[in-house]
Motif scaffolding. Structure first.
Motif, PDB file in Angstrom:
ATOM      1  N   ALA A   4       2.078   1.684  -3.461  1.00  0.00           N
ATOM      2  CA  ALA A   4       0.945   2.054  -4.316  1.00  0.00           C
ATOM      3  C   ALA A   4       0.640   3.546  -4.155  1.00  0.00           C
ATOM      4  O   ALA A   4       0.392   4.243  -5.141  1.00  0.00           O
ATOM      5  CB  ALA A   4      -0.276   1.227  -3.957  1.00  0.00           C
ATOM      6  N   VAL A  40      -6.818  -0.975  -7.174  1.00  0.00           N
ATOM      7  CA  VAL A  40      -6.836  -1.287  -5.741  1.00  0.00           C
ATOM      8  C   VAL A  40      -8.133  -2.033  -5.439  1.00  0.00           C
ATOM      9  O   VAL A  40      -9.218  -1.550  -5.764  1.00  0.00           O
ATOM     10  CB  VAL A  40      -6.760   0.005  -4.896  1.00  0.00           C
ATOM     11  CG1 VAL A  40      -6.833  -0.333  -3.397  1.00  0.00           C
ATOM     12  CG2 VAL A  40      -5.486   0.761  -5.203  1.00  0.00           C
ATOM     13  N   ARG A 100      -6.658  -5.734   1.413  1.00  0.00           N
ATOM     14  CA  ARG A 100      -6.457  -4.827   0.294  1.00  0.00           C
ATOM     15  C   ARG A 100      -5.325  -5.337  -0.588  1.00  0.00           C
ATOM     16  O   ARG A 100      -4.258  -5.691  -0.083  1.00  0.00           O
ATOM     17  CB  ARG A 100      -6.108  -3.452   0.867  1.00  0.00           C
ATOM     18  CG  ARG A 100      -5.648  -2.466  -0.161  1.00  0.00           C
ATOM     19  CD  ARG A 100      -5.137  -1.205   0.522  1.00  0.00           C
ATOM     20  NE  ARG A 100      -4.416  -0.455  -0.480  1.00  0.00           N
ATOM     21  CZ  ARG A 100      -4.560   0.833  -0.718  1.00  0.00           C
ATOM     22  NH1 ARG A 100      -5.380   1.557   0.005  1.00  0.00           N
ATOM     23  NH2 ARG A 100      -3.875   1.413  -1.671  1.00  0.00           N
ATOM     24  N   ARG A 127     -10.371  -3.943  -2.447  1.00  0.00           N
ATOM     25  CA  ARG A 127     -10.532  -4.133  -0.989  1.00  0.00           C
ATOM     26  C   ARG A 127     -11.545  -5.242  -0.749  1.00  0.00           C
ATOM     27  O   ARG A 127     -12.562  -5.315  -1.418  1.00  0.00           O
ATOM     28  CB  ARG A 127     -11.022  -2.846  -0.357  1.00  0.00           C
ATOM     29  CG  ARG A 127      -9.975  -1.743  -0.318  1.00  0.00           C
ATOM     30  CD  ARG A 127     -10.550  -0.505   0.350  1.00  0.00           C
ATOM     31  NE  ARG A 127      -9.589   0.589   0.281  1.00  0.00           N
ATOM     32  CZ  ARG A 127      -9.406   1.360  -0.777  1.00  0.00           C
ATOM     33  NH1 ARG A 127     -10.107   1.140  -1.879  1.00  0.00           N
ATOM     34  NH2 ARG A 127      -8.505   2.322  -0.772  1.00  0.00           N
ATOM     35  N   GLN A 138       0.876   6.329  -7.006  1.00  0.00           N
ATOM     36  CA  GLN A 138      -0.342   7.038  -7.395  1.00  0.00           C
ATOM     37  C   GLN A 138      -0.097   8.543  -7.449  1.00  0.00           C
ATOM     38  O   GLN A 138      -0.606   9.234  -8.335  1.00  0.00           O
ATOM     39  CB  GLN A 138      -1.482   6.715  -6.415  1.00  0.00           C
ATOM     40  CG  GLN A 138      -2.854   7.217  -6.891  1.00  0.00           C
ATOM     41  CD  GLN A 138      -3.288   6.567  -8.211  1.00  0.00           C
ATOM     42  OE1 GLN A 138      -3.360   5.355  -8.309  1.00  0.00           O
ATOM     43  NE2 GLN A 138      -3.555   7.383  -9.239  1.00  0.00           N
ATOM     44  N   THR A 198      -5.886   6.644  -2.385  1.00  0.00           N
ATOM     45  CA  THR A 198      -5.291   5.309  -2.270  1.00  0.00           C
ATOM     46  C   THR A 198      -4.617   5.155  -0.910  1.00  0.00           C
ATOM     47  O   THR A 198      -4.263   4.075  -0.509  1.00  0.00           O
ATOM     48  CB  THR A 198      -4.265   5.056  -3.389  1.00  0.00           C
ATOM     49  OG1 THR A 198      -3.384   6.174  -3.421  1.00  0.00           O
ATOM     50  CG2 THR A 198      -4.962   4.885  -4.723  1.00  0.00           C
ATOM     51  N   THR A 221       0.837  -1.204   0.000  1.00  0.00           N
ATOM     52  CA  THR A 221       0.000   0.000   0.000  1.00  0.00           C
ATOM     53  C   THR A 221       0.873   1.256   0.000  1.00  0.00           C
ATOM     54  O   THR A 221       0.557   2.245  -0.665  1.00  0.00           O
ATOM     55  CB  THR A 221      -0.931  -0.022   1.218  1.00  0.00           C
ATOM     56  OG1 THR A 221      -1.797  -1.159   1.066  1.00  0.00           O
ATOM     57  CG2 THR A 221      -1.777   1.227   1.303  1.00  0.00           C
ATOM     58  N   ASP A 229      -0.503  -3.000  -9.975  1.00  0.00           N
ATOM     59  CA  ASP A 229      -0.169  -1.920 -10.899  1.00  0.00           C
ATOM     60  C   ASP A 229       0.227  -2.500 -12.265  1.00  0.00           C
ATOM     61  O   ASP A 229       1.278  -3.123 -12.410  1.00  0.00           O
ATOM     62  CB  ASP A 229       0.994  -1.087 -10.336  1.00  0.00           C
ATOM     63  CG  ASP A 229       1.248   0.172 -11.162  1.00  0.00           C
ATOM     64  OD1 ASP A 229       0.471   0.411 -12.118  1.00  0.00           O
ATOM     65  OD2 ASP A 229       2.201   0.904 -10.846  1.00  0.00           O
ATOM     66  N   ASN A 253      -3.071  -4.274  -4.176  1.00  0.00           N
ATOM     67  CA  ASN A 253      -2.762  -3.206  -5.118  1.00  0.00           C
ATOM     68  C   ASN A 253      -2.024  -3.820  -6.308  1.00  0.00           C
ATOM     69  O   ASN A 253      -0.916  -4.328  -6.144  1.00  0.00           O
ATOM     70  CB  ASN A 253      -1.853  -2.157  -4.468  1.00  0.00           C
ATOM     71  CG  ASN A 253      -2.354  -1.737  -3.100  1.00  0.00           C
ATOM     72  OD1 ASN A 253      -3.321  -0.995  -2.962  1.00  0.00           O
ATOM     73  ND2 ASN A 253      -1.695  -2.247  -2.053  1.00  0.00           N
TER      74      ASN A 253
END
Lengths: 362, 362
Positions: B242, B264, B277, B266, B246, B362, B239, B281, B279
């Motif tokens: 991420a 993302v 969660r 959840r 972001q 995020t 996170t 990319d 993430n």
């Protein structure tokens, strides 16, 4: 005159090229779209640049050294021009020039400067020792001519009855294919009436490929009898070097479509015993005159040995021996002797054609 | 999903290219006809090779990693394909992978081997430290399922009444967008009926460019509701990482037409207090799922978190939430929250379109 035909790339070069492209096949897929686009654009531009250079070369054999461009015309095969080292005047081969003759700038934006080996360079500088006794020793007899030349200085000299202009030391027997002109040691400039062969070409010419004869020089305009055409430039060789090269050329010619452009001119001196000989090799380096083909009937050009006052070496020049029509091929006789009855075929097309090109023991 | 638009070459690259071509202008005129022909042929061949790679890439976004080629179709602009690092499954970024993600073989004769960073690599190897407490700590609750899976071993286990197949430890609550499948610790093979999302794509797809939305994923055949479409692969981020990325992406998006593909997801755990969660990319590295666009009405895809027995990390997968016609765009909802009311415009075209794309902190 059959110029050396373009050689096919040797096998190892093809192999290298193949290896290079295999390498490219491995590398290109690793490139990003931007890099790939750059490669693509660069290659496209380089390909076009190479193409435009080919076009540029085909439009003027003389690399802008002459007064007019002398274009190539070829509807026979895929080679748009003949490649050779261009020299507007004769050069003496030296060890340094020998390698420099391999490469010459020929493309747009040419600086048009040509670094020529010094004509007055010492024998020690030359790759082949100047056979000076043979070339110069006793042969270059200068006979005093009472009239002098047409230059201002000579006129002045004649008026004052004082011998001063060196060109007066030259002989001017034009009937024998020998002509005397003003030269470096005269006070006159290029405009002088007695410097006819020193002002470059004054007629439009073109180089055309014939399916049997190869490249040849043609008139691109009507030419009047007596007009100066051009000098036959190339490497001025000693007889020893000329013989050495002729042997190599004969060997190459028997293996391939190779054709040399080694011209030997002999001048029999009035005594009848001595003989002046000059050897000009335009095979590697020369001007557009190297493309003039032989004709058994003597053609429409006469060869004249021009001596300029103060110049060490005479120059071999061509003059129109008759009126020449536009589009007519310019030719002269390479000689009378044929020591190889089964030598290269002659395609001159004249009524008196002997079927083979002249050949002699150099 | 708007992929990062191809960037124009920076000024200095153009300058370099210009300098290179100026250099070529100086060099090419020194070449012999044979050398010039070699340059010309090589450039022509390289130009064609670059072109054929572009064509090859446009015919399959998946670099042959998938069961079917996934072609690009672009009638909008001059970019025939989108460029990104292809990974058919999720990867964990490491300092070594970060640089290796810049370049990937994508062309004919690909060895089709992809050196992926080891998913089980230690935290020390990773460029960004795995925020393991956030990612894994306590969230990945496994609940015993009495039925086990459909695999041979499970069946045998059920018969023998012996607990042995590890997949029986997995929960399979498909209604919540969570699915349990057999995995590395099961004895079954890929043919097992409970490995639906592990056999790659089973439907024909294509990537089409729309003038407003950019690239999008479309069905190239009829697809039945419930069918597995694909995994959403990319870099699995902590996170912390991420959020860092972001911020960079938001900045790039405001300056340029840049668009990220950072997803993302959840999962609210039954307790209601904890939240799992993940993430992913796909901005730099991913598969064709990175092209799936958002739809405000939820689109025709449902996202399912698939856990495989014995696999450390869950995978985000797409299944058809309704029957999909050939030529229809595949879409799903990026989310409900819009923290930027004046964010990127949405062009989903659904009746319930809110006008802007989802955005959240995020």
């Amino acid at each position: 005159m059959l110029p050396p035909s373009p050689k096919k790339p040797p096998q190892n070069k093809l192999g290298l090229s193949h290896a290079f492209l295999q390498c490219a096949d491995l590398i290109l897929p690793w490139l990003t779209p931007q890099e790939l686009a750059n490669v693509s654009l660069t290659c496209k531009t380089l390909h076009r640049a190479a193409h435009s250079i080919t076009l540029y070369r085909s439009l003027d054999a003389s690399r802008s050294f002459e007064n007019f461009p002398i274009p190539f015309h070829n509807t026979v095969d895929q080679y748009p021009y003949a490649y050779f080292f261009y020299t507007p005047s004769q050069i003496i081969p030296s060890s340094s020039s020998s390698s420099s003759l391999n490469r010459q700038f020929w493309g747009p934006n040419s600086s048009q400067t040509l670094v020529l080996p010094d004509s007055g360079s010492s024998d020690a500088e030359m790759g082949c020792t100047l056979d000076s006794m043979d070339l110069l020793g006793g042969s270059w007899v200068s006979v005093m001519d009472e009239s002098g030349c047409e230059c201002e200085r000579c006129e002045k000299v004649s008026e004052d009855n004082v011998i001063g202009c060196p060109c007066m030391e030259l002989e001017g027997d034009e009937g024998m294919g020998i002509r005397s002109e003003c030269g470096p040691s005269c006070g006159c400039r290029l405009e002088c009436g007695n410097r006819l062969s020193q002002r470059g070409i004054q007629v439009q010419l073109k180089i055309v490929k014939d399916v049997r004869k190869g490249w040849g020089l043609y008139a691109a305009q009507w030419i009047q009898q007596g007009q100066f055409i051009c000098e036959y430039s190339g490497e001025l060789l000693t007889t020893k070097e000329a013989r050495r090269r002729q042997q190599i050329y004969d060997k190459l010619a028997s293996d391939d479509h190779f054709s040399s452009a080694l011209l030997v001119v002999r001048e029999h001196l009035p005594s009848g015993n001595a003989c002046l000989r000059i050897n000009i090799d335009a095979t590697r380096a020369g001007n557009f005159a190297r493309f003039i083909n032989h004709s058994c009937d003597g053609g429409n050009l006469s060869t004249v040995l021009v001596r300029s006052s103060g110049a060490l070496l005479p120059r071999l020049c061509f003059f129109a021996s008759k009126d020449i029509k536009e589009g007519e091929e310019l030719t002269f006789s390479y000689g009378e002797i044929r020591v190889q009855p089964k030598g290269s075929k002659c395609f001159c097309g004249s009524f008196s054609c002997l079927g083979t090109l002249p050949s002699e023991h150099t």
